[in-house]
Design a protein around this motif. Structure first.
Motif, PDB file in Angstrom:
ATOM      1  N   LEU A 154       0.836  -1.196   0.000  1.00 11.35           N
ATOM      2  CA  LEU A 154       0.000   0.000   0.000  1.00 11.35           C
ATOM      3  C   LEU A 154       0.873   1.248   0.000  1.00 11.35           C
ATOM      4  O   LEU A 154       0.623   2.196  -0.758  1.00 11.35           O
ATOM      5  CB  LEU A 154      -0.920   0.000   1.222  1.00 11.35           C
ATOM      6  CG  LEU A 154      -1.760   1.267   1.450  1.00 11.35           C
ATOM      7  CD1 LEU A 154      -2.752   1.459   0.308  1.00 11.35           C
ATOM      8  CD2 LEU A 154      -2.494   1.190   2.790  1.00 11.35           C
ATOM      9  N   MET A 155       1.912   1.260   0.822  1.00 10.14           N
ATOM     10  CA  MET A 155       2.793   2.422   0.893  1.00 10.14           C
ATOM     11  C   MET A 155       3.559   2.634  -0.405  1.00 10.14           C
ATOM     12  O   MET A 155       3.915   3.752  -0.758  1.00 10.14           O
ATOM     13  CB  MET A 155       3.790   2.276   2.048  1.00 10.14           C
ATOM     14  CG  MET A 155       3.172   2.391   3.422  1.00 10.14           C
ATOM     15  SD  MET A 155       4.373   2.901   4.661  1.00 10.14           S
ATOM     16  CE  MET A 155       5.684   1.738   4.409  1.00 10.14           C
ATOM     17  N   ARG A 156       3.828   1.559  -1.118  1.00 12.51           N
ATOM     18  CA  ARG A 156       4.574   1.667  -2.374  1.00 12.51           C
ATOM     19  C   ARG A 156       3.670   1.987  -3.561  1.00 12.51           C
ATOM     20  O   ARG A 156       4.151   2.245  -4.660  1.00 12.51           O
ATOM     21  CB  ARG A 156       5.315   0.350  -2.652  1.00 12.51           C
ATOM     22  CG  ARG A 156       6.464   0.065  -1.692  1.00 12.51           C
ATOM     23  CD  ARG A 156       7.019  -1.320  -1.928  1.00 12.51           C
ATOM     24  NE  ARG A 156       8.163  -1.611  -1.058  1.00 12.51           N
ATOM     25  CZ  ARG A 156       8.657  -2.825  -0.831  1.00 12.51           C
ATOM     26  NH1 ARG A 156       8.099  -3.878  -1.430  1.00 12.51           N
ATOM     27  NH2 ARG A 156       9.687  -3.008  -0.039  1.00 12.51           N
ATOM     28  N   GLY A 157       2.341   1.974  -3.338  1.00 11.34           N
ATOM     29  CA  GLY A 157       1.389   2.193  -4.415  1.00 11.34           C
ATOM     30  C   GLY A 157       1.008   3.651  -4.590  1.00 11.34           C
ATOM     31  O   GLY A 157       1.780   4.559  -4.272  1.00 11.34           O
ATOM     32  N   GLU A 158      -0.215   3.894  -5.076  1.00 17.04           N
ATOM     33  CA  GLU A 158      -0.687   5.253  -5.330  1.00 17.04           C
ATOM     34  C   GLU A 158      -0.666   6.076  -4.030  1.00 17.04           C
ATOM     35  O   GLU A 158      -1.315   5.691  -3.050  1.00 17.04           O
ATOM     36  CB  GLU A 158      -2.101   5.223  -5.896  1.00 17.04           C
ATOM     37  CG  GLU A 158      -2.211   4.543  -7.254  1.00 17.04           C
ATOM     38  CD  GLU A 158      -1.489   5.321  -8.335  1.00 17.04           C
ATOM     39  OE1 GLU A 158      -1.585   6.567  -8.326  1.00 17.04           O
ATOM     40  OE2 GLU A 158      -0.810   4.688  -9.167  1.00 17.04           O
ATOM     41  N   PRO A 159       0.051   7.190  -3.995  1.00 16.54           N
ATOM     42  CA  PRO A 159       0.226   7.935  -2.739  1.00 16.54           C
ATOM     43  C   PRO A 159      -1.063   8.485  -2.157  1.00 16.54           C
ATOM     44  O   PRO A 159      -1.223   8.525  -0.930  1.00 16.54           O
ATOM     45  CB  PRO A 159       1.198   9.050  -3.122  1.00 16.54           C
ATOM     46  CG  PRO A 159       1.106   9.167  -4.602  1.00 16.54           C
ATOM     47  CD  PRO A 159       0.811   7.793  -5.108  1.00 16.54           C
ATOM     48  N   GLU A 160      -2.007   8.926  -3.000  1.00 15.81           N
ATOM     49  CA  GLU A 160      -3.265   9.471  -2.481  1.00 15.81           C
ATOM     50  C   GLU A 160      -4.042   8.407  -1.713  1.00 15.81           C
ATOM     51  O   GLU A 160      -4.571   8.656  -0.615  1.00 15.81           O
ATOM     52  CB  GLU A 160      -4.123  10.016  -3.629  1.00 15.81           C
ATOM     53  CG  GLU A 160      -3.519  11.222  -4.342  1.00 15.81           C
ATOM     54  CD  GLU A 160      -2.551  10.841  -5.438  1.00 15.81           C
ATOM     55  OE1 GLU A 160      -2.021  11.748  -6.104  1.00 15.81           O
ATOM     56  OE2 GLU A 160      -2.312   9.621  -5.629  1.00 15.81           O
ATOM     57  N   ILE A 161      -4.103   7.208  -2.285  1.00 19.94           N
ATOM     58  CA  ILE A 161      -4.798   6.096  -1.630  1.00 19.94           C
ATOM     59  C   ILE A 161      -4.090   5.728  -0.332  1.00 19.94           C
ATOM     60  O   ILE A 161      -4.718   5.497   0.699  1.00 19.94           O
ATOM     61  CB  ILE A 161      -4.879   4.874  -2.571  1.00 19.94           C
ATOM     62  CG1 ILE A 161      -5.712   5.210  -3.803  1.00 19.94           C
ATOM     63  CG2 ILE A 161      -5.460   3.663  -1.836  1.00 19.94           C
ATOM     64  CD1 ILE A 161      -5.736   4.112  -4.846  1.00 19.94           C
TER      65      ILE A 161
ATOM     66  N   ILE B 243      12.071   0.542   3.442  1.00 19.54           N
ATOM     67  CA  ILE B 243      11.040  -0.237   2.746  1.00 19.54           C
ATOM     68  C   ILE B 243      10.881   0.265   1.317  1.00 19.54           C
ATOM     69  O   ILE B 243      10.760  -0.526   0.367  1.00 19.54           O
ATOM     70  CB  ILE B 243       9.704  -0.164   3.513  1.00 19.54           C
ATOM     71  CG1 ILE B 243       9.778  -1.020   4.780  1.00 19.54           C
ATOM     72  CG2 ILE B 243       8.534  -0.618   2.630  1.00 19.54           C
ATOM     73  CD1 ILE B 243       8.556  -0.941   5.662  1.00 19.54           C
ATOM     74  N   GLY B 244      10.880   1.589   1.140  1.00 19.36           N
ATOM     75  CA  GLY B 244      10.790   2.153  -0.202  1.00 19.36           C
ATOM     76  C   GLY B 244      11.960   1.721  -1.074  1.00 19.36           C
ATOM     77  O   GLY B 244      11.806   1.482  -2.274  1.00 19.36           O
ATOM     78  N   ALA B 245      13.144   1.595  -0.456  1.00 19.45           N
ATOM     79  CA  ALA B 245      14.332   1.157  -1.181  1.00 19.45           C
ATOM     80  C   ALA B 245      14.385  -0.369  -1.309  1.00 19.45           C
ATOM     81  O   ALA B 245      15.358  -0.906  -1.865  1.00 19.45           O
ATOM     82  CB  ALA B 245      15.576   1.660  -0.472  1.00 19.45           C
TER      83      ALA B 245
ATOM     84  N   GLY C  40       5.842   2.733  10.388  1.00 23.93           N
ATOM     85  CA  GLY C  40       6.889   2.668   9.392  1.00 23.93           C
ATOM     86  C   GLY C  40       6.643   1.602   8.350  1.00 23.93           C
ATOM     87  O   GLY C  40       7.065   1.736   7.197  1.00 23.93           O
ATOM     88  N   GLU C  41       5.969   0.525   8.732  1.00 24.51           N
ATOM     89  CA  GLU C  41       5.660  -0.540   7.784  1.00 24.51           C
ATOM     90  C   GLU C  41       4.210  -0.494   7.328  1.00 24.51           C
ATOM     91  O   GLU C  41       3.712  -1.413   6.686  1.00 24.51           O
ATOM     92  CB  GLU C  41       5.961  -1.911   8.386  1.00 24.51           C
ATOM     93  CG  GLU C  41       5.143  -2.268   9.613  1.00 24.51           C
ATOM     94  CD  GLU C  41       5.438  -3.689  10.082  1.00 24.51           C
ATOM     95  OE1 GLU C  41       4.471  -4.474  10.195  1.00 24.51           O
ATOM     96  OE2 GLU C  41       6.610  -4.010  10.333  1.00 24.51           O
TER      97      GLU C  41
ATOM     98  N   ALA D  26       5.143   8.299   6.541  1.00 28.13           N
ATOM     99  CA  ALA D  26       5.355   6.937   6.030  1.00 28.13           C
ATOM    100  C   ALA D  26       5.367   6.903   4.504  1.00 28.13           C
ATOM    101  O   ALA D  26       6.258   6.297   3.894  1.00 28.13           O
ATOM    102  CB  ALA D  26       4.277   6.009   6.582  1.00 28.13           C
ATOM    103  N   VAL D  27       4.393   7.558   3.878  1.00 27.62           N
ATOM    104  CA  VAL D  27       4.275   7.482   2.421  1.00 27.62           C
ATOM    105  C   VAL D  27       5.384   8.279   1.730  1.00 27.62           C
ATOM    106  O   VAL D  27       5.971   7.833   0.742  1.00 27.62           O
ATOM    107  CB  VAL D  27       2.881   7.965   1.957  1.00 27.62           C
ATOM    108  CG1 VAL D  27       2.756   7.858   0.440  1.00 27.62           C
ATOM    109  CG2 VAL D  27       1.785   7.145   2.627  1.00 27.62           C
ATOM    110  N   SER D  28       5.702   9.466   2.245  1.00 28.97           N
ATOM    111  CA  SER D  28       6.780  10.256   1.653  1.00 28.97           C
ATOM    112  C   SER D  28       8.128   9.579   1.881  1.00 28.97           C
ATOM    113  O   SER D  28       9.021   9.641   1.028  1.00 28.97           O
ATOM    114  CB  SER D  28       6.794  11.678   2.216  1.00 28.97           C
ATOM    115  OG  SER D  28       7.054  11.672   3.603  1.00 28.97           O
ATOM    116  N   GLY D  29       8.283   8.919   3.041  1.00 28.18           N
ATOM    117  CA  GLY D  29       9.521   8.186   3.306  1.00 28.18           C
ATOM    118  C   GLY D  29       9.712   7.060   2.306  1.00 28.18           C
ATOM    119  O   GLY D  29      10.820   6.852   1.781  1.00 28.18           O
ATOM    120  N   SER D  30       8.636   6.323   2.033  1.00 27.81           N
ATOM    121  CA  SER D  30       8.701   5.245   1.049  1.00 27.81           C
ATOM    122  C   SER D  30       9.015   5.792  -0.344  1.00 27.81           C
ATOM    123  O   SER D  30       9.844   5.233  -1.076  1.00 27.81           O
ATOM    124  CB  SER D  30       7.374   4.479   1.029  1.00 27.81           C
ATOM    125  OG  SER D  30       7.387   3.451   0.071  1.00 27.81           O
ATOM    126  N   ALA D  31       8.364   6.907  -0.717  1.00 31.94           N
ATOM    127  CA  ALA D  31       8.620   7.517  -2.024  1.00 31.94           C
ATOM    128  C   ALA D  31      10.058   8.016  -2.133  1.00 31.94           C
ATOM    129  O   ALA D  31      10.719   7.853  -3.164  1.00 31.94           O
ATOM    130  CB  ALA D  31       7.641   8.666  -2.264  1.00 31.94           C
TER     131      ALA D  31
END
Length: 454
Positions: free
Chosen positions: A8-15, A82-84, A159-160, A299-304
């Protein structure tokens, strides 16, 4: 479940921001109920107890802020790994975070126990008000380890992307706190101390449950192995470069709060302190949903950022700002329109009924800043997500010290507007800072995208 959260975190950021923010929002609102519930029950003890707890508020912000800040450091570090797609480093980061929580809780407990009385006296607490403040503060300081691990472990789960289980724990702990408050305060006769004992007991239960998931049940995405722990200075620095500035955010706010309390005490005495304390509880409660959006943005910006996806980073911030602006507007309307009935929650006894007009005035003059705070908070949390927590600290200093304090001085001591000047200084200063914060965040995003080339 953890893998689905990671995807989910690696997917569409808005969602991702929307789905992650909602359980965090529920958790934070319920967590804020700790203070609301304490305030409701303590109100029955009279104005002196209310004022005593008010003097503890800035100190409580520091110790609770330290735990939340270090938890944010863990969230940022883990989400970037996780993003990496570096699972091993995410595991090590979570392990290091637990040791940081332990060491920080021991050090801060010793410091606050030693300085609590002189610090409270420096705020202006004296006589019975000082006694009530110490009675409330001591259990909070001794139970700091519970706050540290409760908020810290929640940061690991965030974080996850595992927000729901942290929410379930908060629901259980709030119910426990609400049950224990009247028992400890009135039935067992602990008074002000009973309110903090109930809060600490609830936090202990919360921490134990999450530690069980992480260390024993091991059904989280991160795999913490304490037996094979080897100190890694780089990982520690990675957590602390966000955790320390995030913790200092609350320290700066507490210092500013101390200044506010001193001025309020000079202008309005115990009545002003009690008014501010009660109004501030509602303000802090109202800001929780906006903070939840910011936590999702971390979390989402960190993954991005870890994936070096500049487009997703920009979309994360844009959606967080739109979400925050809309929600901040709704919250402001509720607080302003229903200011008087909301004020009655904290002044329902004959002895405290005279506080209602003052609390309502506070809500109507201070809370409109929440509209623009909706764009400021996601911006500050974006910096933490990309590992630049110092920027968040910079804007906290700008907001609470460099803008609000001079405006309060101008309105109170130059224009002679009294307590109203304090409320207007808070609202205008925070609003200006939020606009500047948003503008700088967009600049930082443009610079990061240029670096990533997308």
């Amino acid at each position: 479940m953890a893998n689905k959260n990671v995807e989910l975190m690696r997917g569409e950021p808005e969602i991702a921001v929307k789905k992650l923010a909602i359980p965090i929002m529920i958790s934070m609102i319920l967590t804020a109920l700790y203070n609301i519930i304490d305030g409701i029950w303590v109100a029955g003890l009279g104005p002196t107890a209310i004022a005593g707890i008010g003097f503890v508020t800035p100190i409580f912000m520091v110790l609770n802020g330290a735990s939340v800040g270090l938890g944010n450091g863990a969230t940022s570090s883990i989400s970037r790994f996780i993003g990496a797609k570096n699972h091993e480093k995410a595991n090590e980061s979570a392990t290091h975070a637990l040791f940081i929580f332990l060491i920080a809780s021991i050090v801060l407990t010793i410091i606050f126990i030693i300085i609590q009385e002189p610090l409270l006296r420096s705020y202006g607490a004296t006589g019975q008000t000082l006694n009530e403040a110490i009675a409330y503060a001591t259990p909070l300081f001794l139970g700091l380890i519970a706050f540290m691990f409760s908020n810290g472990c929640s940061g690991i789960l965030r974080g996850e992307g595992d927000m729901k289980r942290a929410m379930y724990v908060v629901v259980a702990s709030v119910i426990l706190n609400a049950t224990l408050d009247p028992i400890f305060i009135y039935l067992m006769g602990f008074g002000s101390a009973g309110a903090s004992l109930a809060t600490i007991t609830s936090s202990v239960i919360s921490a134990i449950i999450m530690l069980y998931w992480i260390l024993i049940k091991k059904d989280t995405y991160v795999d913490v192995n304490l037996k094979n722990f080897k100190f890694n200075p780089k990982l520690t620095k990675d957590i602390l470069k966000v955790g320390i500035p995030s913790s200092l955010d609350m320290l700066i706010m507490a210092i500013a709060m101390s200044i506010y309390l001193i001025v309020i005490s000079m202008v309005g005495g115990d009545y002003g302190i009690a008014t501010f304390t009660s109004g501030q509880r509602l303000y802090l409660f109202a800001i929780m949903p906006l903070t939840a959006i910011g936590s999702a943005v971390i979390a989402v910006s960190g993954s991005a950022f870890g994936a070096k996806n500049g487009e997703y980073l920009s979309r994360t911030h844009t959606y967080g700002v739109k979400f925050g602006l809309a929600l901040g507007t709704v919250i402001t309307l509720i607080l302003v329109i229903f200011a008087t009935p909301l004020a009655t929650i904290f002044a329902y006894t004959p002895e405290t009924a005279n506080l209602v007009p003052g609390i309502a005035e506070y809500l109507q003059l201070v809370c409109p800043c929440l509209i623009l705070t909706g764009i400021g908070i996601p911006s500050s949390f974006l910096y933490q997500g990309i590992g630049k927590g110092i920027y968040s600290l910079m804007f906290t200093i700008l907001r609470e010290i460099l803008l609000v304090v001079p405006l309060i001085y101008l309105f109170v001591f130059v224009f002679d507007w009294g307590i109203v000047g304090i409320w207007l200084g808070l609202c205008i200063g925070r609003s200006i800072a939020s606009i500047l914060n948003y503008a700088f965040a967009r600049y930082e995003i443009r610079r990061t995208r240029a670096k990533f080339g997308n």
